[in-house]
Design a protein around this motif. Structure first.
Motif, PDB file in Angstrom:
ATOM      1  N   PRO A   1       0.833  -1.203   0.000  1.00  0.00           N
ATOM      2  CA  PRO A   1       0.000   0.000   0.000  1.00  0.00           C
ATOM      3  C   PRO A   1       0.873   1.260   0.000  1.00  0.00           C
ATOM      4  N   LEU A   2       0.229   2.362  -0.261  1.00  0.00           N
ATOM      5  CA  LEU A   2       0.884   3.668  -0.156  1.00  0.00           C
ATOM      6  C   LEU A   2       0.370   4.343   1.110  1.00  0.00           C
ATOM      7  N   ILE A   3       1.299   4.754   1.975  1.00  0.00           N
ATOM      8  CA  ILE A   3       0.927   5.481   3.192  1.00  0.00           C
ATOM      9  C   ILE A   3       1.577   6.854   3.144  1.00  0.00           C
ATOM     10  N   VAL A   4       0.751   7.871   3.212  1.00  0.00           N
ATOM     11  CA  VAL A   4       1.220   9.257   3.283  1.00  0.00           C
ATOM     12  C   VAL A   4       0.797   9.792   4.648  1.00  0.00           C
ATOM     13  N   GLN A   5       1.756  10.295   5.414  1.00  0.00           N
ATOM     14  CA  GLN A   5       1.464  10.719   6.777  1.00  0.00           C
ATOM     15  C   GLN A   5       2.295  11.953   7.124  1.00  0.00           C
ATOM     16  N   TYR A   6       1.652  12.938   7.720  1.00  0.00           N
ATOM     17  CA  TYR A   6       2.392  14.136   8.143  1.00  0.00           C
ATOM     18  C   TYR A   6       1.576  14.914   9.163  1.00  0.00           C
ATOM     19  N   GLU A   7       2.270  15.808   9.879  1.00  0.00           N
ATOM     20  CA  GLU A   7       1.645  16.661  10.886  1.00  0.00           C
ATOM     21  C   GLU A   7       1.542  18.091  10.377  1.00  0.00           C
TER      22      GLU A   7
ATOM     23  N   ILE B   1      -8.793   7.534   5.046  1.00  0.00           N
ATOM     24  CA  ILE B   1      -8.223   8.815   5.476  1.00  0.00           C
ATOM     25  C   ILE B   1      -8.471   8.966   6.975  1.00  0.00           C
ATOM     26  N   SER B   2      -7.402   9.277   7.705  1.00  0.00           N
ATOM     27  CA  SER B   2      -7.498   9.429   9.156  1.00  0.00           C
ATOM     28  C   SER B   2      -6.967  10.788   9.572  1.00  0.00           C
ATOM     29  N   VAL B   3      -7.572  11.312  10.624  1.00  0.00           N
ATOM     30  CA  VAL B   3      -7.084  12.532  11.266  1.00  0.00           C
ATOM     31  C   VAL B   3      -6.941  12.237  12.746  1.00  0.00           C
ATOM     32  N   ASP B   4      -5.726  12.375  13.261  1.00  0.00           N
ATOM     33  CA  ASP B   4      -5.441  12.088  14.667  1.00  0.00           C
ATOM     34  C   ASP B   4      -5.870  10.674  15.034  1.00  0.00           C
ATOM     35  N   ARG B   5      -5.526   9.750  14.179  1.00  0.00           N
ATOM     36  CA  ARG B   5      -5.777   8.325  14.401  1.00  0.00           C
ATOM     37  C   ARG B   5      -7.235   7.917  14.224  1.00  0.00           C
ATOM     38  N   LYS B   6      -8.085   8.830  13.891  1.00  0.00           N
ATOM     39  CA  LYS B   6      -9.505   8.514  13.728  1.00  0.00           C
ATOM     40  C   LYS B   6      -9.855   8.513  12.245  1.00  0.00           C
ATOM     41  N   VAL B   7     -10.433   7.415  11.769  1.00  0.00           N
ATOM     42  CA  VAL B   7     -10.825   7.307  10.366  1.00  0.00           C
ATOM     43  C   VAL B   7     -12.034   8.202  10.125  1.00  0.00           C
TER      44      VAL B   7
ATOM     45  N   ASN C   1       7.289  15.817  10.579  1.00  0.00           N
ATOM     46  CA  ASN C   1       7.225  14.350  10.540  1.00  0.00           C
ATOM     47  C   ASN C   1       6.504  13.835   9.291  1.00  0.00           C
ATOM     48  N   ILE C   2       7.003  14.250   8.146  1.00  0.00           N
ATOM     49  CA  ILE C   2       6.437  13.814   6.861  1.00  0.00           C
ATOM     50  C   ILE C   2       7.060  12.486   6.468  1.00  0.00           C
ATOM     51  N   ILE C   3       6.207  11.509   6.180  1.00  0.00           N
ATOM     52  CA  ILE C   3       6.710  10.212   5.724  1.00  0.00           C
ATOM     53  C   ILE C   3       5.864   9.717   4.557  1.00  0.00           C
ATOM     54  N   ILE C   4       6.513   8.957   3.698  1.00  0.00           N
ATOM     55  CA  ILE C   4       5.847   8.198   2.629  1.00  0.00           C
ATOM     56  C   ILE C   4       6.386   6.782   2.747  1.00  0.00           C
ATOM     57  N   ALA C   5       5.492   5.827   2.948  1.00  0.00           N
ATOM     58  CA  ALA C   5       5.935   4.464   3.217  1.00  0.00           C
ATOM     59  C   ALA C   5       5.002   3.471   2.545  1.00  0.00           C
ATOM     60  N   ASP C   6       5.408   2.206   2.607  1.00  0.00           N
ATOM     61  CA  ASP C   6       4.558   1.125   2.100  1.00  0.00           C
ATOM     62  C   ASP C   6       4.281   0.097   3.195  1.00  0.00           C
ATOM     63  N   ASP C   7       4.584   0.462   4.455  1.00  0.00           N
ATOM     64  CA  ASP C   7       4.373  -0.427   5.602  1.00  0.00           C
ATOM     65  C   ASP C   7       3.578   0.345   6.644  1.00  0.00           C
ATOM     66  N   ILE C   8       2.348  -0.094   6.915  1.00  0.00           N
ATOM     67  CA  ILE C   8       1.489   0.611   7.848  1.00  0.00           C
ATOM     68  C   ILE C   8       2.046   0.572   9.261  1.00  0.00           C
ATOM     69  N   GLU C   9       2.707  -0.516   9.646  1.00  0.00           N
ATOM     70  CA  GLU C   9       3.273  -0.617  10.994  1.00  0.00           C
ATOM     71  C   GLU C   9       4.425   0.352  11.169  1.00  0.00           C
ATOM     72  N   ALA C  10       5.225   0.526  10.134  1.00  0.00           N
ATOM     73  CA  ALA C  10       6.323   1.490  10.220  1.00  0.00           C
ATOM     74  C   ALA C  10       5.784   2.907  10.394  1.00  0.00           C
TER      75      ALA C  10
ATOM     76  N   LEU D   1      -3.103   9.132   4.889  1.00  0.00           N
ATOM     77  CA  LEU D   1      -3.799   8.534   3.750  1.00  0.00           C
ATOM     78  C   LEU D   1      -3.214   7.154   3.506  1.00  0.00           C
ATOM     79  N   VAL D   2      -4.101   6.157   3.488  1.00  0.00           N
ATOM     80  CA  VAL D   2      -3.697   4.786   3.174  1.00  0.00           C
ATOM     81  C   VAL D   2      -4.408   4.375   1.891  1.00  0.00           C
ATOM     82  N   LEU D   3      -3.624   4.035   0.899  1.00  0.00           N
ATOM     83  CA  LEU D   3      -4.155   3.645  -0.417  1.00  0.00           C
ATOM     84  C   LEU D   3      -3.674   2.233  -0.718  1.00  0.00           C
TER      85      LEU D   3
END
Length: 621
Positions: free
Chosen positions: A147-153, A253-259, A440-449, A243-245
């Motif tokens: 998957p594609l995970i885009v995450q940032y604050e 799409i989640s905001v503050d851990r809430k979908v 804390n901007i990250i782009i990853a393919d591992d949701i646990e990471a 964003l998890v794709l």
């Protein structure tokens, strides 16, 4: 004591208001601990126990860059500055003075410091175009089962009225090679993040879909979430956007851990990914004799003979008469006889001068002037324009629609997840608020990471902030949006009427005290004296009878002392004894009254205390 009692009664409403305000502030605690971690289904589970809050310490996260396509916590300022490249481009089709991307970017701690080690990328300027970008560690190709995970604050440190805080994942290609030319026209694959202008609040998720037939690109916009996300734009706290794709075309799409939004790339975007199989034939035209009318006027209906289409809805009242005293020969308005033509009036330039009009003074005492007209009343004969009743159209053929033909541009893309690869990330913004902090901007393919990274950064900061907010002072500060200066002025402004009210109460109490003191200086019987004298019984009546010619009749000190009350039973044993005691008491009181008058003259003090009546021993009677 009287003044204190008076204030207790009058200030009670103010005390109630203060208690209500205190209650509201107490109830302003954070409803949910944002440092809780949500599982895949959006359920919340605690990261740390309450006992561990005392040991909260933020440290720059340590992580393996190989696990991420991109990761930057911005704490290492020198290394981060090397990664990010500020745009030197200009926007097209816009005025030269505002076309340049001259917004200011800085690496600095947040205004609300959690740790001196915590640093973010901050947009310092407002009302300017700003753009900055960085290349990924490795491109994300949308191939395979990852998957594609885009995450940032994002922290809107000054709030936000109009502007965005979204990021763009730039498409792999020549345009992503030279990031100094990054602008609004640079191709991107995904745009994700919050945006607001006025009351229009959005959380963008846009992807650019490539037509597999002709290669054209079209933007697909995700449906809006059900919840209105206003808090991140005004609470000035860090918020985590994710964003998890997934390869199965699902997104979350989640905001503050809430979908807050989820769905499918195939079903929840506008316009849809796949076009319709059939379209209207552009060559098909509606026949001229096609009848789409469901109802038509009844052709057999005829207008009644007594129906008058021209009858007005209102007519003059035929019973009305001219009021007595109505001056029909006078006009309601007349030229002002006192006005004078200005000396600089130029008739050629200004036209013929006319005096201003004023109300006719003759009409002031009359019921009216000028032409009299009777009032209007409803016309009983009015029916409006006659129309034939409607009946079903025997020739009705239904709503016409063009015939369908196969869509020549039809395609069916069942894997829209296979998007254009991305090789860079960019921030291209315009905002009316400054000090927007990205972290804390990250782009990853591992949701646990991604979760572990958030636990080392966002979760710690929000735990710290929420713990800090549990004190009364920080609850108040959060309520006033961390602008105590303005609220201090507002509090002082509220104190003005409150102070005036207290001063007014003090004045009233002071006047009442003064009036009591003035009354005691007179010989008039006071309410307290009447209450005391009412319980003196027969003894008081006897005293008044035997002292009618003395000064006791006009002296307010005739009420009994505590000793008299105590000895009432002894003095009631004999009428003779009571009479003798009354006579002696009267003489003694008279002498004491004279002595008191002399003392008042010498000392200048008021006679506000009742004189104690001397007790006459029984053996002397």
């Amino acid at each position: 004591m009287r003044f204190k009692h008076f204030l207790d009664l009058e200030l009670r409403p103010l005390l109630v208001i203060v208690l209500l305000i205190s209650f509201v502030l107490t109830e302003a605690e954070v409803e949910q601990d944002f440092a809780d971690v949500a599982d895949e289904d959006g359920h919340v589970e605690d990261v740390q126990d309450e006992s561990e809050l005392e040991e909260l310490v933020y440290e720059s996260p340590e992580y393996d860059q190989k696990k991420f396509h991109f990761a930057d916590h911005f704490d290492n300022i020198d290394e981060s500055r090397k990664r990010w490249i500020k745009s030197q481009a200009k926007k097209d089709d816009i005025a030269e003075e505002i076309a340049k991307y001259d917004g200011i970017w800085e690496w600095e701690p947040p205004q609300r410091i959690v740790s001196k080690k915590d640093v973010g990328l901050v947009l310092k300027s407002k009302a300017k175009h700003a753009a900055i970008a960085a290349k990924l560690n490795k491109p994300f190709t949308f191939k395979g089962d990852s998957p594609l995970i885009v995450q940032y604050e994002v922290t809107m440190q000054e709030g936000q009225e109009c502007g965005g805080a979204y990021i763009k994942l730039l498409s792999h290609g020549k345009s992503a090679e030279d990031l100094t030319k990054f602008n609004d026209k640079t191709p991107y694959t995904i745009m994700f993040g919050p945006d607001k202008c006025g009351s229009d609040i959005k959380l963008h998720f846009i992807f650019r879909h490539v037509n597999p037939i002709n290669g054209s690109i079209e933007e697909k916009h995700c449906k809006k979430p059900k919840d209105r996300l206003e808090e991140p734009f005004k609470d000035k706290l860090p918020h985590l956007y994710q964003l998890v794709l997934r390869p199965d075309n699902s997104f979350e799409i989640s905001v503050d851990r809430k979908v807050i939004n989820k769905g499918s790339l195939l079903a929840d975007f506008t316009p849809p990914v796949n076009p319709p199989r059939e379209i209207d034939d552009p060559e098909d035209k509606k026949p001229k004799d096609w009848d789409e009318r469901e109802k038509i006027p009844d052709p057999t209906a005829k207008k009644p003979e007594d129906w008058d289409d021209d009858a007005p809805p209102q007519i003059p009242d035929p019973t009305a008469v001219v009021p007595e005293g109505w001056l029909e020969d006078e006009t309601p308005m007349i030229p002002d006889p006192s006005s004078i033509k200005p000396s600089d009036w130029d008739s050629d330039m200004d036209g013929e001068w006319e005096a201003p009009m004023i109300d006719n003074p003759i009409c002031e005492n009359a019921p009216g002037c000028g032409e009299w007209k009777p009032p209007l009343i409803q016309n009983k004969e009015y029916k409006g324009k006659w129309r034939a009743p409607l009946i079903d159209n025997p020739n009705y053929q239904g709503k016409w629609a063009a015939r369908k033909i196969p869509n020549p541009d039809f395609f069916e893309d069942l894997t829209p997840f296979r998007m254009t690869p991305i090789s860079a990330i960019g921030l291209e913004l315009w905002s009316m608020s400054d000090n927007i902090l990205f972290d804390n901007i990250i782009i990853a393919d591992d949701i646990e990471a991604a979760r572990e990274f958030a636990a080392m950064t966002f979760d710690i900061k929000r735990k710290y902030i929420d713990k800090e907010s549990k004190t009364l002072w920080h609850r108040i500060m959060r309520r006033i949006n961390y602008k105590p200066g303005w609220w201090a002025l507002y509090f002082l402004y509220l104190l003005i009427p409150a102070g005036c009210y207290v001063y007014y109460l003090y004045g009233r109490a002071k006047e009442e005290t003064s009036s009591d003191a003035a009354a005691k200086k007179t010989d008039a019987v006071q309410p307290d004296d009447e209450a005391d004298s009412s319980g003196s019984g027969d003894t008081a009546d006897t005293i008044k009878a035997n002292s009618s010619n003395s000064k006791l009749e006009s002296n307010p000190k005739t009420k009994k002392s505590d000793l008299d009350v105590k000895d009432d039973k002894d003095e009631a044993e004999s009428d003779d004894i009571s009479a003798a005691s009354a006579a002696n008491i009267g003489g003694n009181d008279q002498r004491e009254s004279q002595d008191d008058d002399a003392d008042e003259t010498e000392a200048g003090q008021t006679a506000t205390k009742a004189v104690r009546k001397r007790r006459v021993p029984k053996d002397q009677s």
